[in-house]
Write a protein that holds these residues in place. Structure first.
Motif, PDB file in Angstrom:
ATOM      1  N   PRO A   1       0.819  -1.214   0.000  1.00  0.00           N
ATOM      2  CA  PRO A   1       0.000   0.000   0.000  1.00  0.00           C
ATOM      3  C   PRO A   1       0.850   1.260   0.000  1.00  0.00           C
ATOM      4  N   ALA A   2       0.273   2.319  -0.530  1.00  0.00           N
ATOM      5  CA  ALA A   2       1.016   3.573  -0.639  1.00  0.00           C
ATOM      6  C   ALA A   2       1.256   4.212   0.723  1.00  0.00           C
ATOM      7  N   ASP A   3       0.286   4.127   1.617  1.00  0.00           N
ATOM      8  CA  ASP A   3       0.421   4.765   2.923  1.00  0.00           C
ATOM      9  C   ASP A   3       1.317   3.928   3.831  1.00  0.00           C
ATOM     10  N   ALA A   4       2.185   4.579   4.570  1.00  0.00           N
ATOM     11  CA  ALA A   4       3.125   3.866   5.448  1.00  0.00           C
ATOM     12  C   ALA A   4       2.397   3.147   6.573  1.00  0.00           C
ATOM     13  N   ALA A   5       1.384   3.794   7.157  1.00  0.00           N
ATOM     14  CA  ALA A   5       0.634   3.155   8.238  1.00  0.00           C
ATOM     15  C   ALA A   5      -0.103   1.920   7.734  1.00  0.00           C
ATOM     16  N   ASP A   6      -0.629   1.981   6.510  1.00  0.00           N
ATOM     17  CA  ASP A   6      -1.306   0.821   5.944  1.00  0.00           C
ATOM     18  C   ASP A   6      -0.326  -0.312   5.680  1.00  0.00           C
ATOM     19  N   ARG A   7       0.885   0.037   5.266  1.00  0.00           N
ATOM     20  CA  ARG A   7       1.889  -1.005   5.042  1.00  0.00           C
ATOM     21  C   ARG A   7       2.224  -1.734   6.332  1.00  0.00           C
TER      22      ARG A   7
ATOM     23  N   ARG B   1      -9.441   0.761  10.979  1.00  0.00           N
ATOM     24  CA  ARG B   1      -8.195   0.716  10.216  1.00  0.00           C
ATOM     25  C   ARG B   1      -8.243  -0.349   9.128  1.00  0.00           C
TER      26      ARG B   1
ATOM     27  N   GLY C   1     -10.406   1.024   6.370  1.00  0.00           N
ATOM     28  CA  GLY C   1      -9.690   2.013   5.580  1.00  0.00           C
ATOM     29  C   GLY C   1      -8.614   1.402   4.698  1.00  0.00           C
ATOM     30  N   LEU C   2      -7.928   0.368   5.205  1.00  0.00           N
ATOM     31  CA  LEU C   2      -6.896  -0.295   4.416  1.00  0.00           C
ATOM     32  C   LEU C   2      -7.491  -0.976   3.190  1.00  0.00           C
TER      33      LEU C   2
ATOM     34  N   ALA D   1      -8.778   1.619   0.568  1.00  0.00           N
ATOM     35  CA  ALA D   1      -7.767   2.408  -0.128  1.00  0.00           C
ATOM     36  C   ALA D   1      -7.265   1.735  -1.392  1.00  0.00           C
ATOM     37  N   GLU D   2      -7.506   0.419  -1.545  1.00  0.00           N
ATOM     38  CA  GLU D   2      -7.021  -0.305  -2.711  1.00  0.00           C
ATOM     39  C   GLU D   2      -8.087  -0.339  -3.798  1.00  0.00           C
TER      40      GLU D   2
END
Length: 370
Positions: free
Chosen positions: A192-198, A266, A269-270, A273-274
């Motif tokens: 994922p692009a977001d660091a928190a999602d990764r 979370r 949202g994860l 986001a995809e």
């Protein structure tokens, strides 16, 4: 101006079906009505009954799902994202787009299947992505699950929870250990692009598959503990332990997600986001029929090959049993030993050499007179 009376409250067994038709989790229903999550679970299980204003709000919410608008299903997906998805055009406008009662006389099996796919597929792709971390495998898992559902459509159509049937098949295929032997599985996909999602996806994928599945069903999808235990085919005690250990593992890396409601947000949202597009339901159904025909023909060809090999073996095998010759008896049917022919020049030289020098060489034995 008087307020219209609240509609009658459906029985407990119908409440969960209507909630799932509206694509709402128990957490979302509790938030809309303003009650704890355990209260909604008790209402659906029939242990308690709502009263007063809460009962009226709960009844109106379920009544809205009992009579959806023609051609559109609106609400929140099972992963918590807003969805407004059109049904297939071949569905009659007055047909009820319910996956729980497709054989209502107004929908053909193909139309009911496509309505179920349109309703469930987008959310299931996101859930399969959370289970595997692979976008292509997530779409493949959903398609294979629906192809299996179409092959067993009479069974799925009569099931009390067709969406749950397809979800279980999707999870089983997505978590199959045989995927690790595929060449495409050796190469990872972009995170994922977001660091928190990764970080969250990495923590989630490090959980054992049974723990991952239990956590997603309970805290992600919003199923209760009995429903989660039934879908994972485990006891309630084992399911509760898996859920507890999974939460502890996530909270160890991400302390801010120790609260299940925060983890639910979370995960939602994860997944949202995809970009995970789904295949058209007609394509999934046609591909499933082609796959079924291919494997049927392959099974027939294999059976014919086995039958042919058996017939050939029976045709070429001996037709009678020949007993072995007992010890001490003369073997019959042996051709006579032919007479030796003339020796060649080399053989004559070798014979003369052997006769002239019989004592030479360790291979020859010379008799000695005594």
């Amino acid at each position: 101006m008087t307020q219209s009376p609240a509609p009658p409250l459906p029985p407990p067994g119908e409440r969960r079906r209507l909630r799932e038709r509206g694509a709402l989790t128990q957490d979302q229903v509790a938030a809309r009505i303003g009650v704890p999550l355990k209260t909604v679970r008790a209402w659906e299980a029939g242990r308690t009954a709502p009263r007063g204003r809460k009962r009226d709000e709960y009844a109106r919410l379920l009544a809205a799902f009992a009579e959806p608008g023609p051609g559109v299903t609106a609400g929140r997906g099972t992963d918590g994202t807003e969805t407004t998805e059109p049904l297939e055009r071949q569905t009659p406008p007055d047909a009820e787009p319910s996956e729980a009662d497709p054989a209502n006389g107004t929908m053909t099996p193909a139309q009911a299947f496509e309505a179920l796919y349109t309703f469930c597929a987008p959310a299931l792709v996101r859930q399969a992505y959370l289970l595997t971390g692979r976008r292509a495998l997530a779409r493949e898992s959903v398609e294979r699950a629906f192809q299996l559902a179409w092959q067993r459509w009479p069974e799925v159509a009569q099931d009390r929870d067709p969406a749950g049937w397809v979800r279980a098949a999707t999870y089983d295929y997505a978590l199959s250990p045989w995927h690790r032997f595929r060449p495409s599985h050796r190469h990872g996909e972009p995170p994922p692009a977001d660091a928190a999602d990764r970080v969250l996806l990495d923590v989630f994928l490090r959980l054992p598959p049974p723990y991952r599945r239990t956590l997603l069903l309970h805290d992600g999808v919003g199923l209760g503990l009995p429903e989660t235990a039934a879908e994972t085919e485990a006891s309630r005690r084992a399911t509760a332990k898996r859920l507890l250990h999974a939460r502890e593992a996530v909270a160890e890396r991400l302390p801010e997600l120790a609260d299940p409601s925060g983890l639910h947000r979370r995960l939602t949202g994860l997944a949202a986001a995809e970009r995970l597009p789904t295949t058209k339901p007609t394509t999934v159904r046609v591909n499933g029929e082609r796959r079924a025909r291919f494997w049927t023909r392959a099974a027939i060809a294999f059976t014919v090959a086995v039958i042919g090999a058996t017939v050939l073996t029976l045709h070429t095998a001996p037709t009678r049993y020949q007993q072995p010759v007992p010890a001490g008896e003369t073997v019959q049917g042996v051709p006579p030993k032919p007479a030796p022919g003339p020796l060649s020049f080399e053989q004559v030289i070798l014979r003369d050499k052997l006769r002239s020098q019989p004592q030479n060489g360790p291979e020859r034995l010379v008799p000695e007179a005594r």
